[in-house]
Design a protein around this motif. Structure first.
Motif, PDB file in Angstrom:
ATOM      1  N   VAL A   1       0.827  -1.210   0.000  1.00  0.00           N
ATOM      2  CA  VAL A   1       0.000   0.000   0.000  1.00  0.00           C
ATOM      3  C   VAL A   1       0.862   1.261   0.000  1.00  0.00           C
ATOM      4  CG1 VAL A   1      -1.453   1.386   1.533  1.00  0.00           C
ATOM      5  CG2 VAL A   1      -2.126  -0.934   0.959  1.00  0.00           C
ATOM      6  N   LEU A   2       2.004   1.207   0.669  1.00  0.00           N
ATOM      7  CA  LEU A   2       2.868   2.386   0.752  1.00  0.00           C
ATOM      8  C   LEU A   2       3.303   2.891  -0.618  1.00  0.00           C
ATOM      9  CD1 LEU A   2       5.184   1.631   3.826  1.00  0.00           C
ATOM     10  CD2 LEU A   2       2.955   2.763   3.756  1.00  0.00           C
ATOM     11  N   GLN A   3       3.409   1.981  -1.571  1.00  0.00           N
ATOM     12  CA  GLN A   3       3.832   2.377  -2.917  1.00  0.00           C
ATOM     13  C   GLN A   3       2.834   3.353  -3.548  1.00  0.00           C
ATOM     14  OE1 GLN A   3       4.659  -1.142  -5.261  1.00  0.00           O
ATOM     15  NE2 GLN A   3       5.676  -2.163  -3.551  1.00  0.00           N
ATOM     16  N   LYS A   4       1.563   3.237  -3.156  1.00  0.00           N
ATOM     17  CA  LYS A   4       0.536   4.114  -3.720  1.00  0.00           C
ATOM     18  C   LYS A   4       0.632   5.539  -3.185  1.00  0.00           C
ATOM     19  CE  LYS A   4      -2.818   0.374  -4.354  1.00  0.00           C
ATOM     20  NZ  LYS A   4      -4.209  -0.100  -4.097  1.00  0.00           N
ATOM     21  N   PHE A   5       1.370   5.699  -2.098  1.00  0.00           N
ATOM     22  CA  PHE A   5       1.481   7.013  -1.471  1.00  0.00           C
ATOM     23  C   PHE A   5       2.879   7.624  -1.639  1.00  0.00           C
ATOM     24  CE2 PHE A   5      -1.965   4.865   0.769  1.00  0.00           C
ATOM     25  CZ  PHE A   5      -2.958   5.827   0.710  1.00  0.00           C
ATOM     26  N   THR A   6       3.623   7.126  -2.617  1.00  0.00           N
ATOM     27  CA  THR A   6       4.970   7.632  -2.880  1.00  0.00           C
ATOM     28  C   THR A   6       4.986   8.384  -4.203  1.00  0.00           C
ATOM     29  OG1 THR A   6       5.903   5.725  -1.710  1.00  0.00           O
ATOM     30  CG2 THR A   6       7.409   7.008  -3.069  1.00  0.00           C
TER      31      THR A   6
ATOM     32  N   VAL B   1      -1.451   8.572   7.383  1.00  0.00           N
ATOM     33  CA  VAL B   1      -1.762   7.406   8.205  1.00  0.00           C
ATOM     34  C   VAL B   1      -3.238   7.038   8.071  1.00  0.00           C
ATOM     35  CG1 VAL B   1      -1.930   6.558  10.587  1.00  0.00           C
ATOM     36  CG2 VAL B   1       0.113   7.796   9.840  1.00  0.00           C
ATOM     37  N   SER B   2      -4.102   8.041   8.084  1.00  0.00           N
ATOM     38  CA  SER B   2      -5.544   7.798   7.929  1.00  0.00           C
ATOM     39  C   SER B   2      -5.845   7.183   6.567  1.00  0.00           C
ATOM     40  CB  SER B   2      -6.304   9.113   8.101  1.00  0.00           C
ATOM     41  OG  SER B   2      -7.684   8.934   7.861  1.00  0.00           O
ATOM     42  N   ASP B   3      -5.235   7.725   5.529  1.00  0.00           N
ATOM     43  CA  ASP B   3      -5.469   7.224   4.170  1.00  0.00           C
ATOM     44  C   ASP B   3      -4.958   5.796   4.003  1.00  0.00           C
ATOM     45  OD1 ASP B   3      -6.641   9.623   3.502  1.00  0.00           O
ATOM     46  OD2 ASP B   3      -4.851  10.453   2.532  1.00  0.00           O
ATOM     47  N   ILE B   4      -3.848   5.471   4.653  1.00  0.00           N
ATOM     48  CA  ILE B   4      -3.317   4.113   4.596  1.00  0.00           C
ATOM     49  C   ILE B   4      -4.318   3.134   5.209  1.00  0.00           C
ATOM     50  CG2 ILE B   4      -1.569   2.572   5.612  1.00  0.00           C
ATOM     51  CD1 ILE B   4       0.464   4.839   5.198  1.00  0.00           C
TER      52      ILE B   4
ATOM     53  N   PHE C   1       2.185   0.304  13.681  1.00  0.00           N
ATOM     54  CA  PHE C   1       3.167   0.251  12.598  1.00  0.00           C
ATOM     55  C   PHE C   1       3.949   1.560  12.586  1.00  0.00           C
ATOM     56  CE2 PHE C   1      -0.770   1.918  10.852  1.00  0.00           C
ATOM     57  CZ  PHE C   1      -0.389   2.936   9.992  1.00  0.00           C
ATOM     58  N   THR C   2       5.222   1.464  12.249  1.00  0.00           N
ATOM     59  CA  THR C   2       6.110   2.633  12.263  1.00  0.00           C
ATOM     60  C   THR C   2       6.583   2.947  10.854  1.00  0.00           C
ATOM     61  OG1 THR C   2       6.868   2.066  14.489  1.00  0.00           O
ATOM     62  CG2 THR C   2       8.211   3.632  13.244  1.00  0.00           C
ATOM     63  N   LEU C   3       6.443   4.201  10.462  1.00  0.00           N
ATOM     64  CA  LEU C   3       6.821   4.650   9.121  1.00  0.00           C
ATOM     65  C   LEU C   3       7.944   5.670   9.188  1.00  0.00           C
ATOM     66  CD1 LEU C   3       3.257   5.396   7.669  1.00  0.00           C
ATOM     67  CD2 LEU C   3       4.592   3.295   7.332  1.00  0.00           C
ATOM     68  N   ASP C   4       8.801   5.653   8.181  1.00  0.00           N
ATOM     69  CA  ASP C   4       9.745   6.738   7.928  1.00  0.00           C
ATOM     70  C   ASP C   4       9.273   7.436   6.664  1.00  0.00           C
ATOM     71  OD1 ASP C   4      11.356   6.470  10.096  1.00  0.00           O
ATOM     72  OD2 ASP C   4      13.031   5.531   9.056  1.00  0.00           O
TER      73      ASP C   4
ATOM     74  N   THR D   1      -9.606  -0.836   6.491  1.00  0.00           N
ATOM     75  CA  THR D   1      -9.831  -0.669   7.919  1.00  0.00           C
ATOM     76  C   THR D   1      -9.738   0.829   8.205  1.00  0.00           C
ATOM     77  OG1 THR D   1      -9.082  -1.310  10.147  1.00  0.00           O
ATOM     78  CG2 THR D   1      -7.383  -1.144   8.439  1.00  0.00           C
ATOM     79  N   CYS D   2      -9.272   1.219   9.333  1.00  0.00           N
ATOM     80  CA  CYS D   2      -9.037   2.635   9.621  1.00  0.00           C
ATOM     81  C   CYS D   2      -7.769   2.741  10.455  1.00  0.00           C
ATOM     82  CB  CYS D   2     -10.220   3.270  10.338  1.00  0.00           C
ATOM     83  SG  CYS D   2     -10.728   2.448  11.854  1.00  0.00           S
ATOM     84  N   ALA D   3      -7.235   3.929  10.580  1.00  0.00           N
ATOM     85  CA  ALA D   3      -5.979   4.114  11.318  1.00  0.00           C
ATOM     86  C   ALA D   3      -5.862   5.547  11.805  1.00  0.00           C
ATOM     87  CB  ALA D   3      -4.776   3.761  10.444  1.00  0.00           C
TER      88      ALA D   3
END
Length: 287
Positions: A137-142, A211-214, A195-198, A220-222
């Protein structure tokens, strides 16, 4: 010519040195106070050390020209870039510069502020989410993406912050999605539900919204639990951010000498070496 206090008397040597400081440096913002409150405390400490008595007089406190570039939320920590003297003119370029963050997200719970300070608005199961799902999923937000800013933010409507309007109970429409840039995004740790992101991003980016969009993308939600800005432009948390015990005239003078050399293409520190007292304070924030 000796520097003068706003009230009239000749200031001492410390005041002369303080009012001659110009450039950019970085301080550490702790969890709790707003970025503006940190700046005010810094100003108070410097004026007190210089022997400039303000006695609550706002006009006297404005003899020190100081501002910050890039607001951090109250609950966030990390690098806060400060401009002093003519260095405040460089803050706008810092607002558009790249920033690095470490963020801890929580799966399964959404809040109205998108972080841990808000009220829970939704809860969803997250057991189905795997580490591989999250990494994919992170790839979609890069890269260059569109992002809707949070309602609780420093963005303004009719001159007032959206967060202030929302807290007053006024109806506020979400700002439209706008283009933002994510230079890099990686998963550092996955211990469900945490979960921890850089993240390395450009100006105007909201990690809370990320984080919410992920969470939504994972069905789900975050919400964001913790946020630390580790780098802002060339200023890093480890090397450049002065903690409160080093908010002294001499420490800041040394930091200015070092930090101004980090800004290629900007006027040299020598051009910012002296500043005339008696100018109005400036504060720059993310819009």
């Amino acid at each position: 010519m000796a520097a003068r206090e706003a009230g009239g008397g000749v200031a001492g040597r410390a005041a002369q040195k303080l009012f001659s400081l110009s450039g950019l440096f970085a301080v550490y913002k702790p969890k709790g106070p707003t970025s503006a409150a940190v700046l005010n405390l810094l100003k108070e400490k410097l004026l007190a050390e210089a022997g400039v008595q303000t006695n609550g007089n706002k006009r006297k406190s404005q003899v020190l020209k100081i501002g910050h570039g890039g607001t951090l939320d109250s609950a966030a920590t990390g690098v806060l870039v400060v401009g002093i003297g003519k260095g405040t003119k460089l803050l706008k370029t810092m607002l558009a510069g790249s920033k690095k963050y470490t963020a801890i997200g929580l799966l399964g719970k959404a809040t109205d502020t998108l972080d841990a300070t808000g009220k829970i608005t939704e809860e969803k199961p997250y057991d189905q989410v795997t580490k591989t799902d999250l990494e994919n999923v992170l790839q979609k937000f890069t890269g260059d993406i569109m992002q809707v800013p949070p309602l609780y933010s420093a963005l303004k409507k009719d001159g007032e912050r959206l967060s202030t309007l929302v807290k007053r109970g006024e109806a506020v429409e979400a700002k439209p999605a706008r283009p933002v840039r994510v230079y890099s995004l990686s998963l550092q740790q996955f211990q469900p539900p945490l979960f921890t992101l850089d993240v390395e991003c450009g100006g105007g980016f909201y990690v809370r919204s990320l984080v919410s969009d992920i969470g939504k993308e994972l069905s789900t939600c975050a919400s964001m639990q913790e946020l630390t800005r580790t780098k802002h432009g060339p200023f890093t948390l480890e090397e450049h951010a002065l903690h409160e015990d080093k908010w002294t005239i001499d420490e800041i003078a040394r930091s200015l000498e070092h930090c101004m050399s980090l800004l290629p293409g900007e006027p040299s520190h020598k051009k910012f070496k002296t500043e005339h007292p008696g100018e109005t304070a400036v504060s720059c924030e993310d819009k």
